[in-house]
Scaffold this motif. Sequence first.
Motif: not given
Length: 386
Positions: A1-3, A27-28, A32-33, A75, A378, A381
Amino acid sequence: MQILSIHNSYQIRGGEDESWAAEVKLLSEKGHQVEIYEETNDRTEKLKALQLAQRTIWSRESYQIVTQKIRATGCELMHVQNFFPLISPSVYYAAQAEGVPVIQTLRNYRLLCPNALFFRQGRVCEDCLGKPVPYPGVLHSCYRQNRAATAATAAMLVTHQGMGTWHHQVDLYIALTQFARKKFIQGGLPPEKIVVKPNFVYPDPGVGQGEGGFALYVGRLSVEKGLDTLLAAWQLLQTPMPLKIVGDGPLADEVQAVAARLSNVEWLGRRPMAEVHALMGQAQFLIFPSKWYETFGRVAVEAFAKGTPVVASDLGAIAELVESGHTGVRFRPGNAADLATKVHWMLADTQRLAAMRRAARAEFEAHYTAESNYQQLMRIYEQVRR
């Protein structure tokens, strides 16, 4: 996921900053990005009062930065931790214009109270709660004891209340406790948009043994944090229980004076997080004497991670975290004599204290680990992804 993760950090690093950093790190590491847009309050000193007020209400710069970041990275959602004072709610509009859902973590009471604390003149104050114009806060110069700065904050609140920002530009809010959720609903935020997810401790600092023979305070040295109550209680103790104080703030001189007068009080100033966690593990218990509502109580959860019980004010969110007689004990907020009594009670039974250590660690493992928190995040989100 891009956040896209957004945060306005403080000049003195505190629990909000630590919690945001832990979330980004988690998250990283989960793959996730995470794109970061961060401002720091150090920048406020370079702005004139009118410039800062304008940015607080609506920052064109922040709007443009968010738009550019979304278009450059693709994003999928934007998670705002703190927008005040430099970022502003304009970032909500930038994200929504690009079709990106918005999540806001409610780490303080800024949307309901100009000083974000519900605290004035040494006590809880709800004079602005539910008012369309928070004029009592302006009259009392509640933000930084500066009427102009408070007026700018109030103008931000009134403007965005009128624009419907809080209802229409945020897809979901994250409150840190049930207490905080109820308070935001009382203040007018839509209940269907507020979910509860606590903070967490990451990485796990591991269990301590409580072998140090001292009590510990960690946090800002200020009235709302109950430092006056703590210092008064230690002067009432019948036994010279050692107290170590970690932190800095406006009451530093008072803390230093008491430490010079009482041989069982030691002020350590600021310390690196690894050292703080080591002290937590060595402490027999942590003191959490806050006189304001708190939205969570990260220091208490860090103590739980070390297996250290907490002596806490029976007030606000912290009262929700500490089960009296199980993971610690609660005392009447602002009451130094009751705090001293509870300290004696904690010391009176070593077997009970040992059982509390096990219960505190179990509480951490059940509710405040990174893995548990990640699963909750998650699910949140997924609720807003379009």
